[in-house]
Design an enzyme around this catalytic site. Structure first.
Site, PDB file in Angstrom:
ATOM      1  N   ILE A 471       0.792  -0.935   0.334  1.00 11.26           N
ATOM      2  CA  ILE A 471       0.099   0.148  -0.058  1.00 11.26           C
ATOM      3  C   ILE A 471       0.873   1.130  -0.619  1.00 11.26           C
ATOM      4  CG2 ILE A 471      -1.757  -0.988   0.871  1.00 11.26           C
ATOM      5  CD1 ILE A 471      -1.527   0.014   3.850  1.00 11.26           C
ATOM      6  N   ARG A 618      13.823  -5.661  14.358  1.00 15.78           N
ATOM      7  CA  ARG A 618      14.696  -6.147  13.294  1.00 15.78           C
ATOM      8  C   ARG A 618      14.310  -4.963  12.121  1.00 15.78           C
ATOM      9  NH1 ARG A 618      17.097 -11.395  11.549  1.00 15.78           N
ATOM     10  NH2 ARG A 618      18.974 -10.825  12.783  1.00 15.78           N
ATOM     11  N   LEU A 620      13.841  -4.266   8.112  1.00 19.46           N
ATOM     12  CA  LEU A 620      14.175  -5.111   7.041  1.00 19.46           C
ATOM     13  C   LEU A 620      14.230  -4.430   6.377  1.00 19.46           C
ATOM     14  CD1 LEU A 620      10.884  -7.030   7.328  1.00 19.46           C
ATOM     15  CD2 LEU A 620      13.532  -8.123   7.928  1.00 19.46           C
ATOM     16  N   ASN A 621      14.316  -3.034   5.765  1.00 21.94           N
ATOM     17  CA  ASN A 621      14.649  -1.752   5.074  1.00 21.94           C
ATOM     18  C   ASN A 621      15.006  -0.683   6.042  1.00 21.94           C
ATOM     19  OD1 ASN A 621      14.987  -0.267   3.208  1.00 21.94           O
ATOM     20  ND2 ASN A 621      13.871  -1.555   1.686  1.00 21.94           N
ATOM     21  N   PRO A 622      16.429  -0.488   6.449  1.00 21.65           N
ATOM     22  CA  PRO A 622      15.950   0.788   6.887  1.00 21.65           C
ATOM     23  C   PRO A 622      15.183   2.037   6.390  1.00 21.65           C
ATOM     24  CG  PRO A 622      17.790  -0.408   7.082  1.00 21.65           C
ATOM     25  CD  PRO A 622      17.268  -1.487   6.195  1.00 21.65           C
ATOM     26  N   LYS A 623      15.552   1.954   4.807  1.00 20.13           N
ATOM     27  CA  LYS A 623      15.359   3.367   4.021  1.00 20.13           C
ATOM     28  C   LYS A 623      13.526   3.139   4.160  1.00 20.13           C
ATOM     29  CE  LYS A 623      16.207   5.669  -0.341  1.00 20.13           C
ATOM     30  NZ  LYS A 623      17.263   5.364  -1.335  1.00 20.13           N
ATOM     31  N   LYS A 691       9.610  -6.407  13.378  1.00 19.73           N
ATOM     32  CA  LYS A 691       7.899  -6.186  14.197  1.00 19.73           C
ATOM     33  C   LYS A 691       7.742  -5.387  12.840  1.00 19.73           C
ATOM     34  CE  LYS A 691       9.038  -6.063  18.087  1.00 19.73           C
ATOM     35  NZ  LYS A 691       9.323  -6.000  20.094  1.00 19.73           N
ATOM     36  N   GLY A 692       6.481  -4.635  12.979  1.00 17.77           N
ATOM     37  CA  GLY A 692       6.015  -3.304  12.562  1.00 17.77           C
ATOM     38  C   GLY A 692       6.562  -2.086  13.175  1.00 17.77           C
ATOM     39  N   GLU A 695       2.777   1.756  11.557  1.00 17.89           N
ATOM     40  CA  GLU A 695       1.829   2.541  12.664  1.00 17.89           C
ATOM     41  C   GLU A 695       2.765   3.306  14.164  1.00 17.89           C
ATOM     42  OE1 GLU A 695      -2.077   0.526  11.288  1.00 17.89           O
ATOM     43  OE2 GLU A 695      -1.722  -0.783  13.066  1.00 17.89           O
TER      44      GLU A 695
END
Ligand SMILES: Cc1cc2nc3c(=O)[nH]c(=O)nc-3n(C[C@H](O)[C@H](O)[C@H](O)COP(=O)(O)OP(=O)(O)OC[C@H]3O[C@@H](n4cnc5c(N)ncnc54)[C@H](O)[C@@H]3O)c2cc1C
Ligand code: SF4
Lengths: 735, 316
Positions: A471, A618, A620-623, A691-692, A695
């Site tokens: 999204i 962690r 996963l993709n800092p960008k 984790k996410g 939000e």
């Protein structure tokens, strides 16, 4: 793959691809216009005609009569769908109100008809010729007025309606330091750029819908249920989504009416909701009234925490679960939370980015600031003093990871908190009154089953298929990174296909559960594929190394393409969870720091600096994670300063139903934003140890802004948004 | 949107003839307001006369030492014009405070003057609105009316005129030059151009049907310090809650007009006489008879404070 013991070392820990700031692989498609969104599938459906949705002109009542004759005779019109001629329709599990209303009307702009015509313009013009007579009935539109009629809602995603531990009333009454205040948060709109849109096409009794939807499997189920056809006959395709924020979690009128329209005119039909319908036809974040009470010792230990929240929704609806975070965020032996739900006849309330926590923290984190001041404590010190490493309601449950204190300390250091004068209204920069504020961020991390299929072909290309959606979050990229890491191939060797109900069912995008669950599913499928590769070559799967496009074991090294052979290899699996999330509490944490300037003459607030520190497992993709957080911070700034669906309490609708009236921040509102991710892995969350963050980034932002405004001006505003009219009376004379 | 016919005349005479042939026709310039309204069928002209081929796109010095601005000069170009920035800075600032760069590139001088209100009930064809559909009532009275007028409103309509540019034009005493369908030209001082809503809020100005704006003329520069203050809920791309255009001379005299408070730019010459007495005295006269609504009482102190800040800045 069952994930029921904490993750140990696995191929993801190599961090050759995972954890690297990676450009989104779908970026070039988006910037060149080749990523086709729901309304743009001209190639797959070259002969679609156009449907225009008519929304009810009243909030509650009945359609007395509906005259289609003039519209039917208008140029280009092929058919008109109404509840009268649509045949028997069910209602989806996730919908509160019917998606095609009539004769009963449940809310303003509930869809009552779809006019289908050869061209878009013809459909819109003909829609104006539909004559509808209504019988209005009295509705309830004012939350404050109906608040006390609220009842205990059924337990849902946000947990039970009430919780209680110890003796809140006694401890509050006995506390030497007490605090009691009420806060309000308004209705808000997702205001995503892409409106809800769908193209539907029938082939016999099989239906395909190109749409814009966050949760493919939910919506396949609800579309089938509403139409009364088997799920197997419905295919949804949603490869790109121009923003959803929870507004596209569910089946909505565009998809249903496109399907009904296509059935009626025997042609594919495309439907986009026009902007006003996005506001009043679809869902929104409901307004809340929240009362927060604290009791504390003189030295600042919370002894009593009470949080009550009132919200409203259509009958059979659900509450805004604004007390959820208060059950988990701070220690305190005596506590209570309660949610009450009243009936409101406004459009349907539902999830919007961080439902529950976003509005809950808007109140709670102002209250913490107020209590700290009352205690004469620094607000960061006060929060750290009341930190907990266990679930305060169930102390036997530890948090899997909880680095809130670290977030606050790191942020304080970086932001220069030490230099802050705790007294409000002390700093000026010309006409601007300057203040800084802080708030804690908290959002739960949910475990959701998620499946994927992975294919390996004879060129060594890895293709991932899952009905996961992107999204705008970066799902394509982190899924590609996961597959590349697992199979030992470069990112360019991975193709990711998303958002098609013919693919294995994923967790979907919502509740910031997308990243770790969807990649967990890809991890599971890749683990199976590795086994299949090893088995085919007669290698030991346990010791085989997948690197540089080869699989190697026992002194043998074979290119992956060769291993796959001309027929290729396919593996499918899902990540499923045991009870790790019951034994321990999985949550994400953060701290937001904000500096504002308030114009001493006009009360206009302008944000000058923003910093977020996040501890979310962690990254996963800092960008793309940073993009998520700065986007969420921007939305938090909107919630603090301007976002409010204005309710007409007589007519019962949101009046500012376009993007000129519903203001969200523009570029000029957003200053430099800094994001720091703490180095953290959470082996309890998933094999990805992630984790996410999508939000977490909005949680607490608005309160940090509110606290900064207080610090700048000495004016404490407890009703969002903090527009200038609420500050004017507290500002010094203009001189 | 209703089907319509379209033509693009080459000369003002042709345009005039076109209006005579098509009663109820509308001119279209940048289209940034008219097209939105047509899509929602708030305006439904059967015929469009595109004025973009008529010239009127120059800014020229007038023999009186002022500036003649073609009706089709884009907001971007007008704001950037060296003479405007030097001699009529309030105008340049007001323009740049409006809309967005993209919109200003398309928006024209005449179109900006004639843009219609942003009242949300005017925009929702399910709602009553005397301006859109005379006689249906006013949805905003008793509804959501935070943006609405505090001055000069009527029991029929409480809408505001949303333009920033017009507020500066008002304080600069601009004159609107027109040509009528019969070819006759006239000059309308901006003070006589806009109307209060009264019983006919659908009639917003004194133009006659088919009357074409050709130029807006500014008189000789008056010097002084020019200020335009626009107060809004976000930093950009929002209509004014309140705006103040002020020109203040060294001796403390000057002119003031308000935006966001009435159906027209609000200027009271008697209030300006109070300038040497200070902001409070000016505000009192400007706001005399103010009738705030349920949601916009804050506009009264906001005008007072914004005016005070603007005058402070003008005085340096
Ligand atoms: C999202 C958005 C934000 C905006 N924000 C602001 C803001 O902050 N401040 C602000 O001031 N404005 C704002 N605007 C309004 C903008 O300034 C106007 O839309 C623009 O100035 C209109 O000019 P136009 O040339 O496009 O007019 P059009 O849309 O072409 O025409 C507008 C009206 O003028 C008539 N007309 C045009 N030319 C002539 C002529 N020569 N003679 C007679 N009649 C004529 C047309 O018939 C029509 O009735 C905003 C607009 C939008 C869409
Ligand atoms: S204020 Fe004027 S424009 Fe708005 S609804 Fe009332 S009559 Fe219509």
């Amino acid at each position: 793959m069952k994930f029921d013991t904490p993750a140990t070392t696995n191929p993801i820990d190599q961090l050759k691809v995972i954890g690297k700031p990676t450009d989104r692989i779908d970026g070039p498609h988006k910037t060149t216009g080749t990523a086709r969104y729901a309304y743009e599938h001209h190639e797959e459906v070259p002969n679609a005609v156009y449907g225009h949705v008519i929304g009810a002109a009243i909030a509650k009542g009945r359609i007395a009569s509906i005259d289609l004759s003039a519209a039917k005779a208008a140029p280009g019109v092929l058919g008109i769908v109404t509840a009268e001629n649509a045949g028997k329709l069910g209602k989806g599990e996730f919908n509160t109100a019917k998606l095609l209303g009539g004769p009963a009307i449940d809310h303003y702009h509930q869809a009552i008809a779809l006019v289908v015509a050869q061209t878009f313009e013809q459909a819109v013009a003909a829609a104006q010729l539909v004559r509808v007579k209504y019988e209005r009935s009295e509705g309830k539109f004012d939350l404050a007025a109906v608040k006390d009629t609220g009842v205990k809602p059924k337990p849902g995603l946000g947990g039970a309606s009430d919780t209680a531990v110890g003796d809140f009333a006694g401890a509050f009454a006995a506390a030497p330091m007490q605090f009691d205040a009420t806060y309000t948060t308004p209705d808000q709109s997702h205001a995503m750029i892409e409106p809800h849109a769908s193209i539907a096409k029938w082939e016999g009794d099989k239906l395909t819908v190109w749409t814009s939807n966050q949760m493919i499997a939910w919506s396949v189920g609800d579309l089938a249920k509403t139409l009364g056809i088997p799920k197997e006959n419905v295919r949804l395709i949603s490869p790109y989504i121009g923003g959803g924020f929870g507004g596209k979690l569910f089946l909505r009128a565009d998809a249903l009416l496109a399907a009904l329209g296509a059935r009626a005119v025997r042609r594919p039909v495309k439907v986009a909701l026009h902007r006003p319908l996005v506001t009043n036809n679809t869902t929104h974040r409901p307004a809340t009234i929240q009362r927060i009470r604290f009791g504390a010792t003189k030295d600042g230990k919370l002894t009593a925490i009470g949080h009550e929240s009132w919200s409203g929704d259509l009958p059979e609806g659900a509450p805004e679960t604004a007390v959820g975070q208060t059950r988990l965020l701070y220690a305190g032996a005596n506590r209570m939370t309660a949610m009450r739900l009243a009936v409101l006849d406004l459009p349907e309330g539902n999830a919007m980015r961080a439902p529950g926590e976003a509005p809950g923290l808007m109140a709670l984190e102002i209250a913490m600031d107020e209590m700290a001041e009352k205690l004469g404590l620094d607000p960061i010190k006060f929060r750290i003093l009341n930190d907990t490493q266990v679930d305060p309601e169930k102390p036997e449950r530890p948090f899997s990871q909880r680095n809130l204190t670290e977030c606050l300390r790191t942020g304080a250091e970086k932001f220069g908190w030490k230099q802050r004068n705790p007294k409000p209204a002390q700093t000026r920069d010309g006409r601007w009154m300057i203040g800084t504020g802080v708030a804690a961020a908290f959002r739960n991390s949910l475990s959701m089953k998620s499946a994927a299929r992975v294919r390996l072909d004879n060129r060594g290309m890895v293709t991932v298929e899952t009905d996961m959606t992107d999204i705008g979050t970066g799902s394509y990229t982190i899924i590609a990174q996961t597959a590349a890491e697992m199979m030992g191939v470069p990112l360019a060797q991975v193709v990711v296909k998303l958002g098609d109900s013919q693919f294995p069912v994923s967790c979907g995008s919502g509740g910031q559960w997308g990243a770790h669950n969807s990649t967990g599913g890809v991890f599971a499928a890749c683990t199976k594929l590795r086994e299949a590769v090893a088995k085919k070559l007669g290698l030991d799967a346990k010791t085989a190394v997948f690197a540089d496009g080869h699989v190697s074991a026992g002194g043998r090294s074979v290119p992956l393409g060769q291993a796959a052979g001309p027929a290729g290899l396919v593996a499918e699996d899902a990540i499923e969870y045991g009870d790790l999330d019951k034994k321990s509490q999985l949550s994400t944490f953060g701290a937001h720091f904000v500096e504002v300037g308030v114009n001493a003459a006009t009360g206009e607030t302008r944000i000058r600096r923003m910093l977020a520190v996040c501890a979310a497992g962690r990254i996963l993709n800092p960008k793309s994670a940073r993009s998520q957080v700065i986007g969420a911070m921007t939305m938090g700034a909107g919630a603090a300063l301007m976002e409010e669906l204005a309710v007409d309490k007589r007519a019962g609708f949101f009046v500012n139903h376009d993007l000129a009236g519903y203001e969200v921040p523009v570029h000029a509102d957003i200053p430099h934003q800094e994001v720091i991710f703490l180095d953290e892995t959470d082996p309890m969350s998933s094999p990805m140890k992630a984790k996410g963050v999508g939000e977490l980034g909005i949680c607490g932002v608005a309160a940090a802004v509110a606290n900064a405004i207080y610090h700048a001006t000495g004016a404490r505003v407890r009703d969002y948004p903090i527009t200038l009219d609420k500050l004017l009376g507290h500002l010094p004379p203009v001189a | 949107m209703k089907p319509f016919t379209y033509e693009k005349p080459r000369t003002p005479a042709e345009a005039a003839a076109a209006t005579a042939r098509h009663p109820g026709a509308k001119f279209i310039a940048g289209g940034t307001n008219l097209l939105d309204l047509m899509k929602l069928e708030i305006e439904a002209p059967g015929h469009l006369i595109d004025v973009n081929g008529l010239g009127f796109d120059q800014i020229e010095a007038t023999p009186e030492g002022g500036l003649g601005i073609g009706a089709l000069v884009r907001n971007t170009d007008l704001a950037a014009d060296e003479r405007v920035r030097r001699d009529y800075a309030v105008l340049s600032r007001a323009l740049l405070a409006g809309a967005s760069g993209q919109l200003r590139n398309a928006a024209t001088t005449a179109g900006n003057l004639l843009q219609r209100t942003r009242c949300p009930y005017f925009y929702d064809t399910n709602q009553p609105c005397n301006k859109r559909q005379p006689g249906t009532g006013c949805g905003a009275i008793g509804g959501v009316n935070r943006q609405h007028a505090i001055l000069g409103s009527s029991t029929a309509c409480i809408a505001t005129h949303p333009s920033d540019m017009a507020v500066a034009m008002r304080v600069l005493d601009a004159t609107i030059q027109t040509v009528r369908a019969d070819g006759a030209t006239r000059r309308i001082p901006i003070a006589d151009f806009y109307r209060l809503p009264g019983d006919t809020p659908n009639v917003e100005n004194t133009l006659q049907p088919g009357e074409l704006i050709t130029h807006v003329t500014l008189p000789k520069p008056v010097g002084g310090a020019h200020v335009y203050y626009k107060v809004r809920d976000r930093s950009s791309y929002a209509f004014a809650l309140v705006s103040v255009a002020a020109i203040v001379q060294r001796d403390g005299t000057g002119r003031v007009a308000l935006g966001g408070v009435a159906h027209m730019p609000w200027r009271i010459e008697a209030a300006e006489a109070e300038l040497p007495q200070g902001a409070k005295a000016v505000a009192t006269k400007l706001l005399a008879g103010a009738k705030p609504t349920e949601h916009n009482a804050f506009k009264v102190p906001l005008v007072e404070r914004t005016l005070a800040a603007a005058l402070l800045e003008a005085k340096g």
